[in-house]
Design an enzyme around this catalytic site. Structure first.
Site, PDB file in Angstrom:
ATOM      1  N   GLU A 226       2.244   1.712  -3.425  1.00 14.12           N
ATOM      2  CA  GLU A 226       1.164   2.219  -4.281  1.00 14.12           C
ATOM      3  C   GLU A 226       0.968   3.717  -4.044  1.00 14.12           C
ATOM      4  O   GLU A 226       0.789   4.479  -4.998  1.00 14.12           O
ATOM      5  CB  GLU A 226      -0.139   1.451  -3.971  1.00 14.12           C
ATOM      6  CG  GLU A 226      -1.256   1.761  -4.947  1.00 14.12           C
ATOM      7  CD  GLU A 226      -2.590   1.139  -4.540  1.00 14.12           C
ATOM      8  OE1 GLU A 226      -2.605   0.283  -3.630  1.00 14.12           O
ATOM      9  OE2 GLU A 226      -3.602   1.526  -5.132  1.00 14.12           O
TER      10      GLU A 226
ATOM     11  N   CYS B 251      -8.152  -2.323   4.113  1.00 13.79           N
ATOM     12  CA  CYS B 251      -8.017  -3.476   5.015  1.00 13.79           C
ATOM     13  C   CYS B 251      -9.340  -3.900   5.611  1.00 13.79           C
ATOM     14  O   CYS B 251      -9.508  -5.034   6.015  1.00 13.79           O
ATOM     15  CB  CYS B 251      -7.088  -3.158   6.167  1.00 13.79           C
ATOM     16  SG  CYS B 251      -5.576  -2.395   5.659  1.00 13.79           S
TER      17      CYS B 251
ATOM     18  N   GLU C 135       0.832  -1.201   0.000  1.00 16.59           N
ATOM     19  CA  GLU C 135       0.000   0.000   0.000  1.00 16.59           C
ATOM     20  C   GLU C 135       0.868   1.252   0.000  1.00 16.59           C
ATOM     21  O   GLU C 135       0.551   2.251  -0.646  1.00 16.59           O
ATOM     22  CB  GLU C 135      -0.931  -0.014   1.217  1.00 16.59           C
ATOM     23  CG  GLU C 135      -2.394   0.138   0.855  1.00 16.59           C
ATOM     24  CD  GLU C 135      -3.314  -0.098   2.040  1.00 16.59           C
ATOM     25  OE1 GLU C 135      -4.016  -1.115   2.022  1.00 16.59           O
ATOM     26  OE2 GLU C 135      -3.334   0.709   2.978  1.00 16.59           O
TER      27      GLU C 135
ATOM     28  N   GLU D 189     -14.061 -12.755  -6.494  1.00 21.03           N
ATOM     29  CA  GLU D 189     -12.755 -12.444  -7.106  1.00 21.03           C
ATOM     30  C   GLU D 189     -11.593 -12.927  -6.228  1.00 21.03           C
ATOM     31  O   GLU D 189     -10.444 -12.861  -6.653  1.00 21.03           O
ATOM     32  CB  GLU D 189     -12.628 -10.949  -7.386  1.00 21.03           C
ATOM     33  CG  GLU D 189     -12.616 -10.039  -6.173  1.00 21.03           C
ATOM     34  CD  GLU D 189     -14.001  -9.552  -5.757  1.00 21.03           C
ATOM     35  OE1 GLU D 189     -14.987 -10.228  -6.092  1.00 21.03           O
ATOM     36  OE2 GLU D 189     -14.081  -8.506  -5.095  1.00 21.03           O
TER      37      GLU D 189
ATOM     38  N   GLU E 212     -15.888 -11.310   3.078  1.00 19.23           N
ATOM     39  CA  GLU E 212     -14.767 -10.996   2.191  1.00 19.23           C
ATOM     40  C   GLU E 212     -14.162 -12.263   1.579  1.00 19.23           C
ATOM     41  O   GLU E 212     -13.860 -12.306   0.387  1.00 19.23           O
ATOM     42  CB  GLU E 212     -13.696 -10.234   2.960  1.00 19.23           C
ATOM     43  CG  GLU E 212     -12.603  -9.670   2.049  1.00 19.23           C
ATOM     44  CD  GLU E 212     -11.445  -9.081   2.826  1.00 19.23           C
ATOM     45  OE1 GLU E 212     -11.222  -9.504   3.968  1.00 19.23           O
ATOM     46  OE2 GLU E 212     -10.765  -8.213   2.276  1.00 19.23           O
TER      47      GLU E 212
ATOM     48  N   LYS F  73     -15.223 -10.223   7.480  1.00 24.80           N
ATOM     49  CA  LYS F  73     -14.193 -11.062   6.869  1.00 24.80           C
ATOM     50  C   LYS F  73     -14.801 -12.360   6.332  1.00 24.80           C
ATOM     51  O   LYS F  73     -14.281 -12.956   5.400  1.00 24.80           O
ATOM     52  CB  LYS F  73     -13.110 -11.384   7.897  1.00 24.80           C
ATOM     53  CG  LYS F  73     -12.276 -10.192   8.286  1.00 24.80           C
ATOM     54  CD  LYS F  73     -11.232  -9.862   7.246  1.00 24.80           C
ATOM     55  CE  LYS F  73     -10.439  -8.628   7.640  1.00 24.80           C
ATOM     56  NZ  LYS F  73      -9.653  -8.093   6.529  1.00 24.80           N
TER      57      LYS F  73
ATOM     58  N   SER G 294      -7.233   1.795  -2.218  1.00 26.27           N
ATOM     59  CA  SER G 294      -6.004   1.064  -2.554  1.00 26.27           C
ATOM     60  C   SER G 294      -6.391  -0.281  -3.161  1.00 26.27           C
ATOM     61  O   SER G 294      -7.325  -0.931  -2.712  1.00 26.27           O
ATOM     62  CB  SER G 294      -5.183   0.838  -1.289  1.00 26.27           C
ATOM     63  OG  SER G 294      -4.204  -0.139  -1.518  1.00 26.27           O
TER      64      SER G 294
ATOM     65  N   CYS H   6     -10.420  -2.691  14.506  1.00 25.10           N
ATOM     66  CA  CYS H   6     -10.679  -4.133  14.599  1.00 25.10           C
ATOM     67  C   CYS H   6     -11.011  -4.569  16.018  1.00 25.10           C
ATOM     68  O   CYS H   6     -11.763  -5.515  16.216  1.00 25.10           O
ATOM     69  CB  CYS H   6      -9.471  -4.919  14.127  1.00 25.10           C
ATOM     70  SG  CYS H   6      -8.988  -4.506  12.465  1.00 25.10           S
TER      71      CYS H   6
END
Lengths: 646, 173
Positions: free
Chosen positions: A316, A339, A313, A406, A401, A398, A359, A573
């Protein structure tokens, strides 16, 4: 160096005329009229003007039961379980919604009060379907606790035996069982006021009232971001996470399967709560042994990919900055962190036009999944098809996710199961493990042991702090300890909703070898960053995120930022939807303390110094950060979803 | 929903929001306008209103589901609401109810298959001295007897379609 922007707007969605009667609590109790005297159960006290009866009683050590009240949420006063007798008032008053403005005498447990509370419980139980021992909230249920405290020994108004609602298990993350709902509306206030996502609301009227989504659609058809904050605040089992533990046990018991688990930083500071320990008891290494004991073949540390995320990141960001500053291209800045899967889905729904700012780096969980089934499988000589990758996460999103279509760049499903803290605690209980008494064990190679920069990902501001430690060192060549004492980037820490920090680049150094591995790098020195000021911001909770994104769209302060950390959950988190129930600001602060203490205890506290990360680039991702291979495995794309529901 | 219908709804809601103000407080007036003109507040309309007033669609749904006179799904062209509270009950609302059900061939809570009539219960229309009372759309009829029920329904039927009395417009509201 830093300035803070406080959250000023009221979080209530109701117009002023319809809000509960709230008197602002006097800030200065010394001022004339700043305090008011109150007598509760014969105890006299002086409290700041505007304090509620509930708060005053708690300050005196008296207990008043509550159900709809929650320290994170607006006062609602709907459940009435906290009723008390106030002298001079004809009816019983809800202690949570009664600000003391004149000297009053209160009785908290007269016969009338006890009877009223008992009737309220009887009424709630009459429509509460199910038996306690088949319920995942058994022994951790506020309704059950109250029923015991008030001696409910029979169902005065009956007890519904047949289900009236279908369980909504359409979502990968959140499971709704409306037969257990007591209509306290904590989830409504969480979803609308706290998170400003707006999925749940009370629908219908009178005895037909129910908590529903838009047009009673299943949860996966509406704009739910799977943050699971409603789960943490539900007093009963009406809201829960989709539990994959049965499948995980089957895979553990299958000798042909190689079951590995990666563990995120936040659960370590909280899993002790499942074993009766106070919040903020770190059990990182005890947990490693326990996971091996119950049958996981390898235990990895998600901190490894957290460090990798920082490198990817960060690179980037440098590439984007170069494009914007030197090549003068129209590039999407500020760059947003990716994240938090709840935040990602929030953006996809509500601000799809801002997706270019996100990102492209995957979250640490998904990076790890892709590496386990490629790099690790290759190194250990195991067929990736036989590897089952589990992830211990603090987060219900999560679970969603890892099921995104993908997320299978390794050629297999990168992460098979998302387990949350509560579920692993349950698995330990099932295996008869007393976690605090386990011997300490370490993480498995080839991903090495933890670093401090990965651990702090678990708290709000952690990603930014880790990124600053790395970017400052990579660009300036200075040691971060010389810029910030003990490498603690204090301006980005804390629990303010939005934090904004300006960071002048004090010097420039050489482009480090790690970045030079990427042959496509458009720059060979840092001259173009000389004298630049890095502007970053941190925000947590999607309500705050909404304010920041709106500000960017309006061209305000945050549109000048370069990098912004977003976390969907309040506190980051450590306040995630998979963490042990209950939650409160104090519990989250205790967990944060444990996380920062763990960071300080590590020798390596910077992502780019993690030897396992450096080895990974040397052996596997040989074209460097943001190179072709890392783009294939560690980066992803997003789906503009929009908020309209067809 | 057809694209043209959607566009019309979009423009109408825009005009009503401009008229009542783009605030939360405008929610019910805007919903009433939609109900009046479209006979229902569709899925699309709820989301459009939510977007304009900067609230969540589920909050609009919550309000629509709360009020009997706001409907998420169109009911009949004529909604007949019969009062079922004490004084109307004592003056013979049961016989009126049976007559309505027989004449229309539906039960309370249902809509005729041609989409012309819906039967609903109402709780007190404030006509306790002139019971039994019923409401057809927004018009009150008092001291209703089983005999007048028939006339009322005939009058409704004659007000639209091929039976419409000359000079009267098709829609009654």
């Amino acid at each position: 160096m830093s300035s803070r922007i406080e959250r000023t707007a009221s979080i209530s969605r109701a117009p002023v005329s319809q809000r509960g009667h709230v008197v602002p609590v006097s800030a200065d109790p010394e001022a004339i009229g700043g305090t008011v005297s109150v007598t509760i159960d014969g105890i006299e006290a002086k409290v700041p003007l505007g304090t509620t009866i509930l708060d005053a009683a708690r300050a005196l050590g008296l207990k008043i039961p509550t159900l709809c009240h929650h320290p994170d949420l607006e006062v609602a006063g709907v459940c009435r379980i906290c009723v008390v007798e106030v002298e001079g008032q004809r009816t019983l008053q809800a202690a949570c919604a009664f600000p003391i403005t004149s000297p009053i005498r209160v009785q908290t447990h007269t016969r009338k009060v006890r009877q009223a509370r008992r009737r309220i419980l009887d009424l709630m139980l009459s429509k509460h379907v199910g038996e306690c021992y088949t319920c995942f909230r058994n022994l951790n249920c506020e309704l059950q606790t109250l029923a015991k405290e008030y001696g409910v020994d029979f169902f005065r108004f009956g007890h519904e035996a047949a289900r009236r609602h279908q369980v909504d298990d359409s979502s990968y993350s959140v499971r709704r069982d409306m037969d257990k709902c007591i209509l306290c509306r904590r989830c409504v206030r969480t979803c609308i006021d706290l998170q400003e996502v707006g999925v749940l609301e009370a629908v219908g009227r009178s005895d037909g009232t129910r908590i529903a989504t838009f047009l009673d659609k299943p949860l996966n058809d509406v704009v739910c971001i799977n943050c699971g904050q409603c789960i943490n605040r539900c007093p009963t089992a009406a809201l829960g996470a989709m539990d994959p533990t049965d499948d995980v046990w089957i895979d553990i018991n299958d000798p042909k399967k190689h079951v590995v688990i990666q563990t995120a930083p936040a659960p370590r500071a909280a899993i002790g709560e499942c074993f009766g320990l106070p919040p903020g008891t770190p059990l990182t290494f005890e947990m490693n042994t326990a996971m091996k004991t119950i049958g996981f073949d390898r235990v990895f540390d998600t901190n490894f990919t957290a460090d990798l995320t920082i490198i990817e990141e960060g690179t980037e960001l440098l590439l984007r900055l170069h494009e914007a500053l030197v090549q003068k291209k129209d590039v999407a800045l500020p760059q947003f962190t990716s994240c938090s899967p709840g935040w990602v889905k929030y953006l996809e729904h509500f601000y799809p036009e801002m997706i270019p700012n996100l990102s492209t780096a995957k979250s640490p969980q998904q990076m790890f999944g892709a590496l386990i089934k490629t790099f690790y499988a290759q190194k250990a000589g195991i067929d990736p098809a036989s590897i089952v990758a589990c992830a211990l996460m603090p987060c219900s999103a999560k679970k969603y996710e890892c099921n995104r279509p993908e997320m299978c760049d390794s050629g297999h499903k990168d992460v098979d199961y998302g387990l949350v803290t509560r579920e692993l605690g349950q698995m330990f209980h099932e295996a008869g493990i007393d976690l605090p008494k386990m011997p300490k064990g370490s993480f498995d190679d080839p991903f090495g042991t933890a670093t401090g920069s990965g651990v702090i990902f678990g708290a709000t501001g952690g990603v930014m702090e880790a990124a600053i430690r790395t970017v400052v060192e990579l660009v300036t060549g200075l040691k971060i300890e010389d810029v910030f004492a003990h490498a603690d980037v204090l301006p980005v820490r804390g629990f303010d909703g939005v934090r904004y920090v300006e960071l002048p680049i004090p010097a420039i150094g050489e482009v480090p070898d790690l970045l030079k591995m990427n042959k496509g790098l458009p720059f060979s020195d840092w001259k173009w960053l000389e004298g630049a000021v890095l502007k970053v911001a941190v925000c947590h909770g999607t309500a705050n995120a909404k304010r920041v994104v709106e500000d960017i769209k309006a061209g305000g302060t945050f549109s000048k930022c370069h990098f912004i950390e977003f976390m969907a959950c309040p506190g980051g988190c450590l306040g995630g939807g998979g963490m042990p129930i209950p939650t409160s600001p104090e519990i989250r602060a205790a967990r944060a303390k444990a996380i920062y203490a763990e960071d300080a205890s590590y020798e390596i506290r910077k992502a780019h110094e993690n030897p396992a990360v450096i080895r990974l680039y040397q052996e596997f991702l040989t074209d460097g950060p943001c190179g072709e291979k890392s783009h294939h495995l560690l980066h992803t794309h997003y789906t503009p979803r929009g908020k309209y529901i067809a | 929903m057809l694209v043209t219908e959607r566009l019309r709804l979009h423009d109408d809601i825009g005009a009503w929001v401009a008229k009542h103000g783009a605030t939360r407080a405008a929610l019910i007036p805007v919903l009433q306008e939609i109900q009046r003109s479209y006979n229902e507040i569709s899925e699309y309309a709820m989301q459009e209103v939510a977007d304009r007033l900067d609230i969540h669609p589920v909050e609009v749904y919550s309000v629509v589901s709360f009020y009997s006179f706001l409907e998420a799904k169109a009911r009949g062209r004529f909604v007949i609401r019969l009062c079922r509270t004490v004084s109307c009950d004592m003056t013979g609302k049961d016989r009126v109810a049976r007559q309505l059900e027989n004449d229309l061939g539906i039960r309370f809570g249902e809509t005729t298959r041609d989409g012309n009539f819906s039967l609903e219960w109402a709780n007190c229309l404030g006509m306790c001295d002139q019971g039994p009372a019923l409401l057809i759309n927004d018009q009150v009829f008092t001291s209703v007897t089983p005999e007048t029920v028939h006339d009322l329904i005939q009058a409704c039927r004659k007000s639209f379609g091929p039976l419409a009395v000359q000079g009267q417009k098709g829609r009654t509201h």
